[in-house]
Write an enzyme that holds these catalytic residues in place. Structure first.
Site, mmCIF file in Angstrom:
data_model
loop_
_atom_site.group_PDB
_atom_site.id
_atom_site.type_symbol
_atom_site.label_atom_id
_atom_site.label_comp_id
_atom_site.label_asym_id
_atom_site.label_seq_id
_atom_site.Cartn_x
_atom_site.Cartn_y
_atom_site.Cartn_z
ATOM 1 C CB CYS A 1 -0.913 -0.040 1.228
ATOM 2 S SG CYS A 1 -2.074 1.326 1.314
ATOM 3 C CB CYS A 2 3.909 2.210 1.958
ATOM 4 S SG CYS A 2 3.314 2.591 3.611
ATOM 5 C CB CYS B 1 -2.241 6.843 6.176
ATOM 6 S SG CYS B 1 -1.310 7.285 4.710
ATOM 7 C CB CYS C 1 -0.608 3.244 9.091
ATOM 8 S SG CYS C 1 -1.184 2.131 7.801
ATOM 9 C CB CYS D 1 6.066 4.782 4.496
ATOM 10 S SG CYS D 1 6.941 6.279 3.994
HETATM 11 FE FE1 SF4 Z 1 -1.289 2.683 3.065
HETATM 12 FE FE2 SF4 Z 1 -0.840 2.897 5.691
HETATM 13 FE FE3 SF4 Z 1 1.156 3.228 3.939
HETATM 14 FE FE4 SF4 Z 1 -0.786 5.050 4.180
HETATM 15 S S1 SF4 Z 1 0.774 4.493 5.704
HETATM 16 S S2 SF4 Z 1 0.063 4.308 2.287
HETATM 17 S S3 SF4 Z 1 -2.598 3.711 4.533
HETATM 18 S S4 SF4 Z 1 -0.020 1.350 4.365
#
Ligand code: SF4
Length: 365
Positions: free
Chosen positions: A239-240, A320, A323, A345
């Site tokens: 996701c990151c 975010c 997280c 991240c």
């Molecule tokens: Fe995704 Fe969490 Fe990374 Fe944001 S911090 S991009 S929600 S995994």
């Protein structure tokens, strides 16, 4: 950057007038880390040709064009081998190279099938040596001194990266005082707290920042890789990579250096942070590397900087919403990715950034 301050901060630059004979220009330039070619008139084509001759003769240091140059001459100056253009015309200052031209004069390895050319490697070696010298010079220096030196060396090719999080206002204020039109890159992951987005707008207006850019994930990639919007649950690092690492890698193309808000007291791998670092491609500038948490608090107060609205709810570090959790430890990143086996991240990981740049290049073909 004003011409006078640029020259003051570049004492080692050798100056060559545009009407210098090529042989003398080559003799003067060789061995210099930094050369400035001075144009008396924007119509003088000799400066262009001197730059091309120096590059053809193997000069791989920094080459700056100075004079009453016009903004639309920038492309031609870059093509002739200049890294930086400083116009002495009123209003126009040092400007970044257009994104579609390589910021290093030598061909980008991405554009030549992935294999770093000898010239590109040599240019990166020069960049690395400069960064290391600057890091040694700025060890333990104040945030203002680090930022000033970075803007002098990389002005026009530098951006700040900001999350507009709990401590971000201090770095942004320093930048606003020094060069408010510097690009500020904000990763709009589409997973930010609404308070963060409101705080971003508040700080932009309050500090007079004019270069803030929102970097969003690619819509096609997001639809393919995170169709249900729950990727952070299944695979946080992926996701990151989708929402942070790849968008940032795309935006970094015109820049040689990036200013971060990282500090040694954040702990983890940041405990050894230097003021200036080279990541294999770009330079990271960390003006706040050596400050203590108490100094951040004191500066916020002295500068009357507004706190992020979530700070009073116990959020010490803010990213975010899926997280980020509140924590009792002020100045700590303990609330980030709580319960996961990571505390970063990936945007500062050179290997991930490189992989993202390759993925972006494939996407463009
Ligand atoms: Fe995704 Fe969490 Fe990374 Fe944001 S911090 S991009 S929600 S995994």
């Amino acid at each position: 950057m004003a011409l006078d301050s640029a020259r003051q901060l570049r004492p080692e630059a050798r100056e060559i007038a545009a009407d210098t004979a090529p042989y003398d220009a080559v003799k003067t330039a060789m061995g210099a880390e930094r050369v400035e070619i001075r144009f008396d008139s924007f119509k003088d084509g000799r400066g262009f040709s001197l730059a091309a001759i120096l590059r053809a003769r193997g000069y791989d240091g920094s080459l700056t064009a100075i004079g009453p140059l016009l903004p639309d001459q920038e492309e031609a100056l870059q093509r002739s081998g200049f890294d930086t253009v400083v116009s002495t015309r009123p209003v126009t200052a040092a400007r970044p190279a257009p994104a579609r031209f390589p910021h290093i004069y030598q061909p980008d390895p991405g554009a030549t099938g992935g294999a770093a050319t000898a010239l590109h490697r040599r240019a990166l070696a020069v960049r690395k040596a400069r960064a290391e010298a600057l890091a040694a010079e700025l060890e333990g220096a104040s945030p203002e001194a680090i930022l000033k030196a970075a803007l002098a060396v990389y002005g026009g090719r530098i951006a700040m990266l900001s999350s507009f999080g709990a401590e971000a206002a201090l770095g942004l204020k320093l930048l606003a005082d020094a060069a408010p039109d510097t690009p500020v890159l904000f990763l709009d992951t589409k997973r930010h707290f609404p308070q963060t987005l409101a705080y971003r707008d508040q700080l932009i207006a309050r500090l007079g920042l004019t270069g803030v850019r929102d970097l969003e994930p690619d819509a096609g990639e997001a639809a393919r890789e995170d169709a249900d919007g729950q990727l952070y649950e299944r695979d946080g690092p992926a996701c990151c990579e989708l929402r942070k690492v790849r968008p940032l890698a795309r935006a970094l193309d015109p820049f040689d250096a990036v200013i971060t808000g990282r500090k040694r007291y954040h702990g983890g791998e940041r405990g050894q942070l230097k003021a200036v670092e080279f990541d294999g491609e770009r330079v990271k500038i960390n003006p706040l590397a050596f400050v203590a948490p108490e100094e951040v608090t004191a500066r916020f107060k002295a500068l009357d900087l507004p706190p992020h609205p979530l700070v009073e709810q116990g959020y010490a570090s803010i990213g975010c919403w899926p997280c980020t959790a509140p924590t009792n430890e002020a100045g700590s990143r303990a609330g980030r990715w709580a319960g996961q086996d990571r505390d970063e991240c990936g945007i500062f990981d050179p290997a991930l950034t490189k992989r993202a740049a390759r993925a972006n290049a494939v996407r463009l073909i």
